[in-house]
Design a protein around this motif. Structure first.
Motif, PDB file in Angstrom:
ATOM      1  N   HIS A 260       0.893  -1.340   0.011  1.00 44.54           N
ATOM      2  CA  HIS A 260       0.151  -0.148   0.154  1.00 44.54           C
ATOM      3  C   HIS A 260       0.888   1.274  -0.002  1.00 44.54           C
ATOM      4  O   HIS A 260       2.041   1.251   0.564  1.00 44.54           O
ATOM      5  N   CYS A 261       0.367   2.232  -0.502  1.00 44.21           N
ATOM      6  CA  CYS A 261       0.918   3.791  -0.366  1.00 44.21           C
ATOM      7  C   CYS A 261       1.231   3.821   0.920  1.00 44.21           C
ATOM      8  O   CYS A 261       0.297   3.775   1.758  1.00 44.21           O
ATOM      9  N   SER A 262       2.356   4.190   1.284  1.00 41.50           N
ATOM     10  CA  SER A 262       2.459   4.780   2.842  1.00 41.50           C
ATOM     11  C   SER A 262       1.793   5.768   3.272  1.00 41.50           C
ATOM     12  O   SER A 262       1.517   5.938   4.483  1.00 41.50           O
ATOM     13  N   PHE A 263       1.153   6.787   2.303  1.00 47.96           N
ATOM     14  CA  PHE A 263       0.451   7.578   2.943  1.00 47.96           C
ATOM     15  C   PHE A 263      -0.892   7.371   2.490  1.00 47.96           C
ATOM     16  O   PHE A 263      -1.883   7.348   3.619  1.00 47.96           O
ATOM     17  N   CYS A 264      -1.575   7.172   1.286  1.00 46.46           N
ATOM     18  CA  CYS A 264      -2.957   7.299   1.340  1.00 46.46           C
ATOM     19  C   CYS A 264      -3.590   5.870   1.226  1.00 46.46           C
ATOM     20  O   CYS A 264      -4.933   5.536   1.027  1.00 46.46           O
ATOM     21  N   ASN A 265      -2.761   5.062   1.172  1.00 42.41           N
ATOM     22  CA  ASN A 265      -3.057   3.406   1.298  1.00 42.41           C
ATOM     23  C   ASN A 265      -3.520   2.622  -0.104  1.00 42.41           C
ATOM     24  O   ASN A 265      -4.044   1.754  -0.015  1.00 42.41           O
TER      25      ASN A 265
ATOM     26  N   VAL B   9       5.433   4.807  -2.394  1.00 38.74           N
ATOM     27  CA  VAL B   9       4.590   6.157  -2.330  1.00 38.74           C
ATOM     28  C   VAL B   9       4.074   6.224  -3.651  1.00 38.74           C
ATOM     29  O   VAL B   9       4.723   6.157  -4.562  1.00 38.74           O
ATOM     30  N   CYS B  10       2.624   6.502  -3.656  1.00 43.08           N
ATOM     31  CA  CYS B  10       2.183   6.730  -5.157  1.00 43.08           C
ATOM     32  C   CYS B  10       2.681   8.054  -5.555  1.00 43.08           C
ATOM     33  O   CYS B  10       2.924   8.993  -4.722  1.00 43.08           O
ATOM     34  N   THR B  11       2.432   8.418  -7.029  1.00 44.18           N
ATOM     35  CA  THR B  11       2.991   9.699  -7.524  1.00 44.18           C
ATOM     36  C   THR B  11       2.167  10.860  -6.813  1.00 44.18           C
ATOM     37  O   THR B  11       2.672  11.951  -6.624  1.00 44.18           O
ATOM     38  N   LYS B  12       0.729  10.833  -6.578  1.00 46.85           N
ATOM     39  CA  LYS B  12       0.107  11.766  -6.066  1.00 46.85           C
ATOM     40  C   LYS B  12       0.750  12.113  -4.539  1.00 46.85           C
ATOM     41  O   LYS B  12       0.917  13.379  -4.375  1.00 46.85           O
ATOM     42  N   CYS B  13       0.598  11.191  -3.775  1.00 50.53           N
ATOM     43  CA  CYS B  13       1.457  11.622  -2.555  1.00 50.53           C
ATOM     44  C   CYS B  13       2.864  11.974  -2.703  1.00 50.53           C
ATOM     45  O   CYS B  13       3.419  12.880  -1.899  1.00 50.53           O
ATOM     46  N   PHE B  14       3.443  11.606  -3.484  1.00 48.13           N
ATOM     47  CA  PHE B  14       5.199  11.780  -3.608  1.00 48.13           C
ATOM     48  C   PHE B  14       5.038  13.387  -3.751  1.00 48.13           C
ATOM     49  O   PHE B  14       5.583  14.134  -3.417  1.00 48.13           O
TER      50      PHE B  14
HETATM   51 ZN   LIG Z   1      -0.663   7.700  -1.992  1.00 46.84          ZN
END
Ligand SMILES: [Zn+2]
Length: 85
Positions: free
Chosen positions: A37-42, A67-72
């Motif tokens: 999972h993305c470490s931020f938004c899951n 980390v997904c691109t958006k959260c990055f």
């Molecule tokens: Zn994310």
């Protein structure tokens, strides 16, 4: 500008502050795991092409944290990531 109270922030600075990240295709950390999972938004990362999952993103050198691109883009200034291309 991201708020310090953003719902995605859950103490990640303990292990993700100023680390090196590489943009890459998702690959499993271990053979038994089929996703991360993305470490931020899951948001889910998978190797297979399932609907609603991601297949590439920013990962730590050991492929442990993703980390997904958006959260990055949202958190790169706050976390001062070093990006390897
Ligand atoms: Zn994310």
């Amino acid at each position: 500008m991201i708020d310090k109270n953003d719902w995605r922030l859950q103490g990640q600075e303990k292990y993700l502050k100023s680390v090196s990240l590489t943009f890459k295709s998702y690959s499993k950390y271990r053979e038994e795991w089929d996703h991360d999972h993305c470490s931020f938004c899951n948001t889910k990362f998978m190797e297979q092409n399932h609907h609603g999952t991601l297949h590439e993103g920013y990962a730590t050198d050991d492929n442990y944290h993703w980390v997904c691109t958006k959260c990055f883009n949202d958190f790169k200034d706050m976390f001062e990531w070093k990006v390897d291309f």
